[in-house]
Motif scaffolding. Sequence first.
Motif, PDB file in Angstrom:
ATOM      1  N   UNK A  48      53.761  67.201  46.846  1.00  0.00           N
ATOM      2  CA  UNK A  48      54.154  68.389  47.611  1.00  0.00           C
ATOM      3  C   UNK A  48      54.450  69.550  46.660  1.00  0.00           C
ATOM      4  N   UNK A  49      54.078  70.746  47.105  1.00  0.00           N
ATOM      5  CA  UNK A  49      54.191  71.938  46.263  1.00  0.00           C
ATOM      6  C   UNK A  49      55.512  72.669  46.453  1.00  0.00           C
ATOM      7  N   UNK A  50      56.150  72.484  47.605  1.00  0.00           N
ATOM      8  CA  UNK A  50      57.429  73.157  47.857  1.00  0.00           C
ATOM      9  C   UNK A  50      58.187  72.415  48.946  1.00  0.00           C
ATOM     10  N   UNK A  51      59.403  72.864  49.227  1.00  0.00           N
ATOM     11  CA  UNK A  51      60.255  72.262  50.253  1.00  0.00           C
ATOM     12  C   UNK A  51      60.364  73.201  51.450  1.00  0.00           C
ATOM     13  N   UNK A  52      60.362  72.645  52.635  1.00  0.00           N
ATOM     14  CA  UNK A  52      60.376  73.437  53.855  1.00  0.00           C
ATOM     15  C   UNK A  52      61.674  74.235  53.981  1.00  0.00           C
ATOM     16  N   UNK A  53      61.550  75.554  53.959  1.00  0.00           N
ATOM     17  CA  UNK A  53      62.673  76.478  54.126  1.00  0.00           C
ATOM     18  C   UNK A  53      63.835  76.170  53.167  1.00  0.00           C
ATOM     19  N   UNK A  54      63.496  75.756  51.937  1.00  0.00           N
ATOM     20  CA  UNK A  54      64.528  75.440  50.945  1.00  0.00           C
ATOM     21  C   UNK A  54      64.086  75.958  49.575  1.00  0.00           C
ATOM     22  N   UNK A  55      64.120  77.267  49.393  1.00  0.00           N
ATOM     23  CA  UNK A  55      63.660  77.842  48.119  1.00  0.00           C
ATOM     24  C   UNK A  55      64.480  77.392  46.915  1.00  0.00           C
ATOM     25  N   UNK A  56      65.760  77.066  47.134  1.00  0.00           N
ATOM     26  CA  UNK A  56      66.596  76.621  46.021  1.00  0.00           C
ATOM     27  C   UNK A  56      66.094  75.285  45.479  1.00  0.00           C
ATOM     28  N   UNK A  57      65.772  74.344  46.389  1.00  0.00           N
ATOM     29  CA  UNK A  57      65.249  73.045  45.956  1.00  0.00           C
ATOM     30  C   UNK A  57      63.883  73.204  45.294  1.00  0.00           C
ATOM     31  N   UNK A  58      63.071  74.116  45.812  1.00  0.00           N
ATOM     32  CA  UNK A  58      61.761  74.369  45.220  1.00  0.00           C
ATOM     33  C   UNK A  58      61.911  74.897  43.795  1.00  0.00           C
ATOM     34  N   UNK A  59      62.819  75.849  43.602  1.00  0.00           N
ATOM     35  CA  UNK A  59      63.031  76.435  42.277  1.00  0.00           C
ATOM     36  C   UNK A  59      63.533  75.402  41.280  1.00  0.00           C
ATOM     37  N   UNK A  60      64.328  74.446  41.736  1.00  0.00           N
ATOM     38  CA  UNK A  60      64.929  73.462  40.842  1.00  0.00           C
ATOM     39  C   UNK A  60      63.984  72.302  40.523  1.00  0.00           C
ATOM     40  N   UNK A  61      63.056  71.998  41.431  1.00  0.00           N
ATOM     41  CA  UNK A  61      62.242  70.795  41.268  1.00  0.00           C
ATOM     42  C   UNK A  61      60.757  71.036  41.050  1.00  0.00           C
ATOM     43  N   UNK A  62      60.315  72.272  41.142  1.00  0.00           N
ATOM     44  CA  UNK A  62      58.901  72.583  40.953  1.00  0.00           C
ATOM     45  C   UNK A  62      58.714  73.519  39.761  1.00  0.00           C
ATOM     46  N   UNK A  63      57.745  73.214  38.917  1.00  0.00           N
ATOM     47  CA  UNK A  63      57.459  74.004  37.723  1.00  0.00           C
ATOM     48  C   UNK A  63      55.986  74.395  37.725  1.00  0.00           C
ATOM     49  N   UNK A  64      55.696  75.598  37.284  1.00  0.00           N
ATOM     50  CA  UNK A  64      54.312  76.065  37.214  1.00  0.00           C
ATOM     51  C   UNK A  64      53.879  76.155  35.746  1.00  0.00           C
ATOM     52  N   UNK A  65      52.722  75.587  35.425  1.00  0.00           N
ATOM     53  CA  UNK A  65      52.262  75.636  34.040  1.00  0.00           C
ATOM     54  C   UNK A  65      51.430  76.893  33.775  1.00  0.00           C
ATOM     55  N   UNK A  66      50.883  76.986  32.576  1.00  0.00           N
ATOM     56  CA  UNK A  66      50.160  78.182  32.153  1.00  0.00           C
ATOM     57  C   UNK A  66      48.887  78.397  32.955  1.00  0.00           C
ATOM     58  N   UNK A  67      48.326  77.349  33.542  1.00  0.00           N
ATOM     59  CA  UNK A  67      47.113  77.460  34.350  1.00  0.00           C
ATOM     60  C   UNK A  67      47.406  77.652  35.836  1.00  0.00           C
ATOM     61  N   UNK A  68      48.701  77.695  36.199  1.00  0.00           N
ATOM     62  CA  UNK A  68      49.072  77.898  37.589  1.00  0.00           C
ATOM     63  C   UNK A  68      49.259  76.615  38.383  1.00  0.00           C
ATOM     64  N   UNK A  69      49.140  75.454  37.736  1.00  0.00           N
ATOM     65  CA  UNK A  69      49.332  74.177  38.428  1.00  0.00           C
ATOM     66  C   UNK A  69      50.816  73.933  38.699  1.00  0.00           C
ATOM     67  N   UNK A  70      51.125  73.354  39.861  1.00  0.00           N
ATOM     68  CA  UNK A  70      52.501  73.017  40.225  1.00  0.00           C
ATOM     69  C   UNK A  70      52.803  71.585  39.790  1.00  0.00           C
ATOM     70  N   UNK A  71      53.924  71.424  39.084  1.00  0.00           N
ATOM     71  CA  UNK A  71      54.373  70.100  38.631  1.00  0.00           C
ATOM     72  C   UNK A  71      55.702  69.773  39.288  1.00  0.00           C
ATOM     73  N   UNK A  72      55.815  68.544  39.761  1.00  0.00           N
ATOM     74  CA  UNK A  72      57.047  68.075  40.394  1.00  0.00           C
ATOM     75  C   UNK A  72      57.901  67.302  39.395  1.00  0.00           C
ATOM     76  N   UNK A  73      59.191  67.625  39.337  1.00  0.00           N
ATOM     77  CA  UNK A  73      60.134  66.895  38.496  1.00  0.00           C
ATOM     78  C   UNK A  73      60.535  65.599  39.217  1.00  0.00           C
ATOM     79  N   UNK A  74      60.137  64.459  38.684  1.00  0.00           N
ATOM     80  CA  UNK A  74      60.489  63.190  39.311  1.00  0.00           C
ATOM     81  C   UNK A  74      61.980  62.900  39.198  1.00  0.00           C
ATOM     82  N   UNK A  75      62.643  63.491  38.197  1.00  0.00           N
ATOM     83  CA  UNK A  75      64.061  63.199  37.981  1.00  0.00           C
ATOM     84  C   UNK A  75      64.282  61.913  37.220  1.00  0.00           C
ATOM     85  N   UNK A  76      63.187  61.194  36.936  1.00  0.00           N
ATOM     86  CA  UNK A  76      63.255  59.943  36.179  1.00  0.00           C
ATOM     87  C   UNK A  76      62.959  60.203  34.706  1.00  0.00           C
ATOM     88  N   UNK A  77      63.554  59.403  33.849  1.00  0.00           N
ATOM     89  CA  UNK A  77      63.254  59.471  32.425  1.00  0.00           C
ATOM     90  C   UNK A  77      62.534  58.200  31.989  1.00  0.00           C
TER      91      UNK A  77
END
Length: 340
Positions: free
Chosen positions: A193-222
């Motif tokens: 998933x690229x974003x969260x429904x009506x939750x821009x704060x969660x999207x900003x915290x868990x989604x990252x965009x790379x130099x090519x514009x691809x969206x990456x999701x933070x799994x939160x796992x190490x």
Amino acid sequence: HRALRHEFPYQASDVDMPMFPIFALNNLVTGITSVVPEMDFRKVAEVDGSAIARQIFKLGITTCTASPPFLDRLCDEQEKNARPLKLRRILTGGAPVSDQQLQRWQKVLPDAEIIVAYGSTEAEPVGHISASERLALAGTRVGYCTGIPSSLIRTRVIRICKSAEEIRTQSLAESALPQGEIGELLVSGDHVCRDYFKNPQATAENKLRDEQGNIWHRMGDTGSFDHEGRFWLAGRVHSTIVRDGVEIHAQLVEQKVREGVPQVQQVAALGVEDSRLGQACWIVVHGDAPAGFLSEEVSGLLQATSTPCDRVIERTEPMPVDPRHNSKIDYDALREQLRS
């Protein structure tokens, strides 16, 4: 749906018992019959194994997707029941699965192919590994192996940061870690998933965009990748302890305690604020043993293995766990209990 079907193909004749809603939705799309397990979904660890077994026998269930405590309770029942369950496949996930659990499930449910699935609601699936492969890797590396990621997904491991804003101070390419080094797992793909429904704060915290514009999701796992491309879980970003500038991965410490002291039923490695160290490392244990036994055994084990530990706390009562799977320690709730 396509990702789940690609990773976990079903047979047309299958009757599935899915504990997870996403698998029930997948069954609706693919035309596979679903049977809702007879249980209180708020209390997975208290599921009635006999009730589940009756459903499996009566309705001809062939596959099951459930979290580890569910399977533990089912095996509790089957150890008392001479009539074998004819399950052809079991998918499990949602919490770390120990080798001891896999060995027991294989013994009690010998006809079932047991698969440990790895993913999240935002990215399902990321990968999987069979019980037999997992057990064959036992002792070769610390952590919990999740297998080689799905061919439908891209992955990268970056340095551990507590917030997305901290990650954005440099490019994702600059944050990337080499193979074998533990960091936070990011995933990208068409079924992530690229974003969260009506939750821009969660999207900003868990989604990252790379130099090519691809969206990456933070799994939160190490974790880290081995030379064969398999991912090994080490813990969670939020549970990573930074003690005197050195990262300690809670799950790895907990795994060591659980395997080294069999009487331990629950263990948590906690980072506790400390004026000198930044964070002290406390090990909290609960189990079935005489008072003082667990703390003495665990302290000796950690000392013998040169594992940093500032305090061992032995509890008589069980620790708080997550409400969804009833198997992952709720670290924040545990800290609150220790403060009171």
